[in-house]
Design an enzyme around this catalytic site. Sequence first.
Site, short mmCIF file in Angstrom:
data_model
loop_
_atom_site.label_atom_id
_atom_site.label_comp_id
_atom_site.label_asym_id
_atom_site.label_seq_id
_atom_site.Cartn_x
_atom_site.Cartn_y
_atom_site.Cartn_z
N CYS A 79 60.27 -83.48 -45.46
CA CYS A 79 60.70 -84.70 -46.13
C CYS A 79 62.20 -84.92 -45.92
O CYS A 79 63.01 -84.03 -46.22
CB CYS A 79 60.37 -84.61 -47.62
SG CYS A 79 61.08 -85.93 -48.62
N CYS A 82 64.20 -84.73 -49.15
CA CYS A 82 64.32 -83.32 -49.59
C CYS A 82 65.42 -82.60 -48.82
O CYS A 82 66.18 -81.81 -49.37
CB CYS A 82 62.99 -82.60 -49.41
SG CYS A 82 61.62 -83.32 -50.33
#
Length: 812
Positions: A79, A82
């Site tokens: 991600c 992230c």
Amino acid sequence: MARRCGRATTRFTEEIQKHARKIATSAVWLCLCLLFPSATEAGLYTASDQVVLLTPENAESVLINSTAAIFVEFYASWCGHCIAFAPVYKSLARDITEWKPAVDLAAIDCAAEENRKVCTAFGIRAYPTIKFFHAYSKAESKGEAFKGTTTPSTHDVRVLRHRIIDKLENHEEPWPPACPPLEPTSQAEIDSFFETNNVQHLALIFEDTNSYIGREVTLDLLQFETVAVRRVLSTEKVLVTKLGVTDFPSCYLYSPEGNFTRLDVNIEARTFYSYALQRLPGVTRSGKPPPVTLDVLANNTQEPWKPFNEYKVYMADLESTLHFSLRVELAAHTVIKGEALTSLKEYISVLAKYFPGRPVVMNLLKSLNARLQNQTGDEISYEAIGEILDNSAQSPDTALPEGVRWVGCQGSQPHLRRYPCGMWILFHVLTVQAKNTGGTDPKEVLSAMRKYVRSFFGCTACAEHFEIMASESLVEVNTFSSAALWLWSRHNRVNNRLAGALSEDPNFPKIQWPSPEMCPACHSVKENGEHRWSQEQVLPFLMSYFSSSNILTDYLESESQIVVKQREKHASRQQALEAQEHVQRKAREALDSMTHPPPSQSTVQDEEEEEEEEEEEEEGGERAAVEGKTLETTPWAKPEMEVGRGRRQAHKKPSIVGLRMRELQEDIVDLDSFVNQHYKAKALQVAASGRVKRRTLQRKEEQDPGPVFGLAVELDVGLRMAGLQPVEADFELHVGQQRKQLQRRELTGQHFVEEAELSQRGRWMSVLNIGFSKVDISLCVILYFLSSMCLLVMYLFFKNRLRLRRDKVALP
């Protein structure tokens, strides 16, 4: 209108460019994830980030029924949000590391196959998701989600820290046992505080209602004993008026005696308050022994304390680090090859270039560097390196001091600080020297340090943590200034991680260095009150502190003493080697004597008899020259030599196979049958031995000493008798020399003499010198008598038979 359109177009173009950059960044991350699956499996966090890594095995034990409140990030390593949030989360973990007994941070990678069930069980559908788990959470608890974790505000460490404090204040019962009270205090509580609390210092932080400084400092001092922190709001008029507080925030110390004093700090901010309170007298970290006073350290007879100036660097620490690195850590590798050899070459090359050492040390480092750079093979033994370190070639003015003399890196205990401290200082000095001396590669020192730590540093966990830091951001270093600042920032990160660990020395706590007292200009605050390092001030401080001009040579041995000790060690080592070689040679000789026994007694006797024959021949030639005789051998000399040779051959191998060995008996024999042969052989034997004993009628006894007689064969040959005549002068001389030779044989070994006597009595005799005992003579007589009787019987038998035949013929 056109201007507005132009501005709108420009703004739209900028948005497109930003969007394109985001797409490119996402594509790069996707490629990295595909190309490096191991990195994807490892996740975005490591143990060195001070974040608890959750797995299916430990998730329940960490989150359920825990004594501390837990903040968990559920993320996916692929991600993009992230990945962007990970540095913020790591900074938050470092920022609240002192809060750990009350609150901790954790993370789990939901992209990993083994973690998917855990993420599904907690209802995770988007990444990243941060959830708060109360202390003593139940098994069915799924945590409270933070909202807006992808907004820019959540990428601010200060905002996240304040949200954690809010969650703690609103914590339901039961309260985390390690968490101190965060609500404001009152005058009544302060008046009775020391009656209910056993502390030496009470810090009162006066602040506004919306300020978090008091609560942050309270949690920062959570791990320290004998000190407590309480926040006092500006609305508490009684205390504000009593102390005359006009600045908010401000900090005052309240003592058990009832006195109030203002805490002196450079800037009224959280970081400065926390640092000043942690350094108060008597304040110690929980579970750590109290600091040892200097008088106790000085009275330590094992290793007396060395007073030092904390604003200086000591050459004793640097040389001690070199000694431990080159003579201890490298010595653990018997053979250095491959990547380790490359790391060693770069390490020694950097030392030879930038180490600001004394001439004798620099000569040795250059000699070692030349040896390594000229190494042609792909490996080298430490023995070869050790010979250079010990200067086995005895090059002039070349030495590295042995042993350690820690000064600035000395610890209150023998296992604290020392070598790790010295290694940090060594590489700080090298980075600064590379900048001051005009190096060419900004990463040269850091790269050498990284490879050395990875290949040789004894602490495996420390090496792994340093490798992680280097792999993350070392690529950003592109100048010598950035290299010095990178090493300084990573050093502080390690100090932050190790604060409170067992390796922390209570006399030298792990702090963010330099302290505000040491470099006030290095510290500043942002507009929001957050602490900020002024790197434009930190760099000059580093360049000054680690410069060669700031290195003291106290507590060092002089160069002449070092060289003398080295020579003495070399001489003693040579003596030890010679003694060892002597012992080994003796051992080899003993082993050879066991595996290859010495020559037999017969061989020794043969060699001695040959020497005697040569001496007799020489003496015989001299007598012949004196008496005017020819050099021809006398009638008895040649038989003597022949008998001697025959005796030697008979000793080596019996001439009569199967004949039983027996001792030689007395010299009395049957003169009627054996006188000629026996006396002839006896004469030759006595001539060979050099002397003869007088005959006696008593068995195995000798008469009183008398004149010695020489043998001659001058008597009547027809009688075949050997006569006796007085010995001549030269013959007496010959006998004396033979006696000396016999004495020399006795010195060779008593067992040789005894074996010679046994061999003399029991040796096989030659054909010319066979002796018979009385038993042999008796047997011969008996056999002779029996044969005679047989012949007589046969004679009578045939005679009678012939007579009978004649009588028959005579009958008519």
